[in-house]
Design an enzyme around this catalytic site. Structure first.
Site, short mmCIF file in Angstrom:
data_model
loop_
_atom_site.label_atom_id
_atom_site.label_comp_id
_atom_site.label_asym_id
_atom_site.label_seq_id
_atom_site.Cartn_x
_atom_site.Cartn_y
_atom_site.Cartn_z
N HIS A 135 -33.83 -5.12 35.67
CA HIS A 135 -34.97 -4.21 35.55
C HIS A 135 -34.48 -2.84 35.12
CE1 HIS A 135 -39.12 -2.99 37.23
NE2 HIS A 135 -38.69 -2.04 36.42
N HIS A 164 -34.92 0.54 31.98
CA HIS A 164 -35.65 1.15 30.86
C HIS A 164 -34.63 1.78 29.92
CE1 HIS A 164 -39.56 0.68 32.92
NE2 HIS A 164 -38.83 0.83 34.01
N LEU A 165 -34.56 1.30 28.70
CA LEU A 165 -33.60 1.86 27.73
C LEU A 165 -34.29 2.81 26.75
CD1 LEU A 165 -31.35 -1.27 26.98
CD2 LEU A 165 -30.89 0.63 28.53
N ARG A 166 -35.62 2.83 26.80
CA ARG A 166 -36.44 3.84 26.08
C ARG A 166 -36.49 3.71 24.57
NH1 ARG A 166 -39.06 4.64 30.62
NH2 ARG A 166 -38.10 6.09 32.09
N ASP A 198 -44.44 -3.79 33.22
CA ASP A 198 -43.84 -2.80 34.13
C ASP A 198 -44.13 -1.36 33.74
OD1 ASP A 198 -42.06 -2.22 36.44
OD2 ASP A 198 -41.06 -1.08 34.86
N HIS A 209 -45.29 -5.69 38.35
CA HIS A 209 -45.30 -4.32 38.88
C HIS A 209 -46.55 -4.26 39.76
CE1 HIS A 209 -45.27 0.24 38.34
NE2 HIS A 209 -46.48 0.00 38.80
N ASP A 237 -33.94 -0.42 38.26
CA ASP A 237 -35.12 0.25 37.69
C ASP A 237 -34.67 1.56 37.05
OD1 ASP A 237 -37.61 0.91 36.82
OD2 ASP A 237 -38.53 1.10 38.80
N HIS A 272 -35.30 10.12 32.39
CA HIS A 272 -36.27 11.06 31.80
C HIS A 272 -35.54 12.33 31.40
CE1 HIS A 272 -39.84 8.75 32.69
NE2 HIS A 272 -39.41 8.54 33.91
#
Ligand code: DOR
Length: 441
Positions: free
Chosen positions: A75, A77-79, A167, A194, A320, A324
């Site tokens: 899980h 986030h590579l954006r 998610d 989610h 997760d 940011h």
């Protein structure tokens, strides 16, 4: 060009073969070709002498170090595409590798959303060109993650998606979730849920309770998660689909998942290091680096999650990883985005469970490598002969201070800034490359 590598005298921990003993591993062309244990206690044969005549052999002396299968983070986030200013496949996978992670599953909340095979193929192409580790895309359940219309799950599976999730957002329609679970059964892929009832969580930014009232912030009740966990378990029972609950944060979720497993429902679950390490107290002072969704909860929840990890209710630990930009996190608490940059602290935070005697090292490796690989159906999380040599070599005694400035991730958003942690990867081997992190010190 792959060089051949011999890892000598490491404490090999590989639950897939029930190995927890000192030994050597020989790697050729990026694959494990021989594994020799120094005692036969584990039941694995003390096989013939390792072929060490090769003059180009790189020898890694792992005396006093632990040798684990590269971790599998289900899980993250590579954006990319769309939010390169937060993270890219290149920076995110390097940060993962620094954390001993060699396979990641990237969530679809990119721009555009990964809800069709073109985006999936883009992610895979970028990974091939720039990825330090393996990236397995997770496709969106619904088009644009809007929760209205199912995405083309079959086509995305064919393009390389290993699971489906909206998610970042819940699937609020029970009917659409029902259909997604039906497809998950037909395609034999997990649906990663989610769990958040948006009617209950709307406008909320922290856990609902005394602290949210004191801080004058709108709370998200535990019930917002629990209600959806209950619904999805009921739908998994109805459909026989493959349900995986993401980022478990509440005592109620743990209880519901435990009961469902006892009934034989096809459900698995993950939690993240922040949910078993810190509480809502971390947001005091309006610390946006501790703002995450679901929110950090109470000590009672932390204890329930630890119990769930210990008794097997919670199958996996995932980061997760949600990087940011600093400027986004500098906004006022209500406006700042949720998320924690997790790759470079996950293993060290999770090792605390081992030092405290809650999990054995082997159980931790199960939850961070073997089990996620099994849930996703990917060839990883093992040191078996013939498999890719994805390996994390860990110094269990090495202490370090968390300094986000030194993160390889673009995301410096961590609530663990300044913490002293014990145990860290000192070498990661992935895709035939050896990263020796000691050189950078
Ligand atoms: O804290 C979170 N951040 N939770 C999510 O579900 C999404 C994630 C993100 O994408 O930033």
């Amino acid at each position: 060009m792959h060089s051949d590598i011999l890892i000598k005298n490491g404490h090999i921990i590989d639950p897939s073969q029930d190995i927890d003993v000192v030994g050597d591993i020989l790697i050729e062309n990026g694959k494990i070709i021989e594994l020799r244990v120094k005692s036969s206690e584990s039941g694995v044969k003390d096989n013939s002498k390792l072929k060490t005549q090769n003059s180009k052999l790189k020898i890694i002396d792992a005396t006093g170090l632990s040798v684990l299968p590269g971790l599998v983070d289900m899980h993250v986030h590579l954006r990319e595409p769309g939010f390169d200013y937060k993270e890219t496949i290149k920076t995110g996978t390097m940060a993962a590798v620094k954390g001993g992670i060699t396979s990641v599953c990237c969530m679809p909340n990119t721009n555009p959303v990964n809800d069709n095979e073109t985006v999936t193929e883009f992610i895979l192409r970028k990974t091939y060109a720039e990825g330090a580790c393996y990236v397995y895309p997770v496709g969106a359940i619904t088009k644009g993650q809007k929760g209205e219309e199912l995405a083309e799950m079959g086509m995305m599976k064919d393009a390389g998606c290993v699971a489906f999730s909206d998610d970042g957002r819940p699937v609020m329609s029970s009917l659409i979730m029902r259909r997604a679970l039906e497809y998950s059964k037909a395609f034999n892929v997990p649906v990663i849920s989610h769990c958040e009832d948006m009617n209950l969580s709307e406008g909320g930014v922290v856990n609902e309770g005394r602290l949210s009232a004191q801080m004058g912030l709108k709370g998200i009740p535990s019930a917002s998660e629990d209600v959806m966990v209950a619904r999805d378990i009921i739908l998994a029972e109805l459909t026989g689909g493959r349900l995986h609950i993401a980022h478990v944060s509440t005592e109620g979720s743990v209880r519901l998942i435990r009961q469902a497993k006892e009934r034989g429902v096809n459900v698995t679950a993950e939690t993240c290091p922040h949910y078993f390490t810190i509480t809502e107290d971390s947001v005091k002072g309006y610390n946006t680096n501790a703002k995450v969704n679901p929110p950090l909860r109470t000590q009672k929840d932390v204890e329930a999650i630890i119990k769930g990890l210990k008794d097997g209710t919670i199958d996996a630990i995932a980061t997760d990883h949600a990087p940011h930009h600093r400027d986004e996190k500098l906004q006022e608490f209500d406006k700042a985005p949720s998320g924690i940059s997790g790759f470079e602290t996950a293993l060290s935070l999770s090792l605390r469970l081992v030092y405290e005697g809650i999990l054995t090292m082997s159980q931790l490796v199960e939850k961070m490598a073997l089990v996620p690989a099994r849930i996703l159906g990917i060839d990883a999380g093992t040191l078996k002969v013939g498999f890719d040599a994805d390996i994390a070599i860990v110094d269990m005694n090495k202490e370090f201070k968390v300094e986000s400035e030194k993160f390889l991730s673009k995301g410096k958003n961590t609530p663990f800034e300044g913490w002293t942690l014990k145990g860290m990867p000192v070498i990661t081997i992935c895709k035939g490359k050896v990263y020796d992190w000691r050189i950078d010190e």
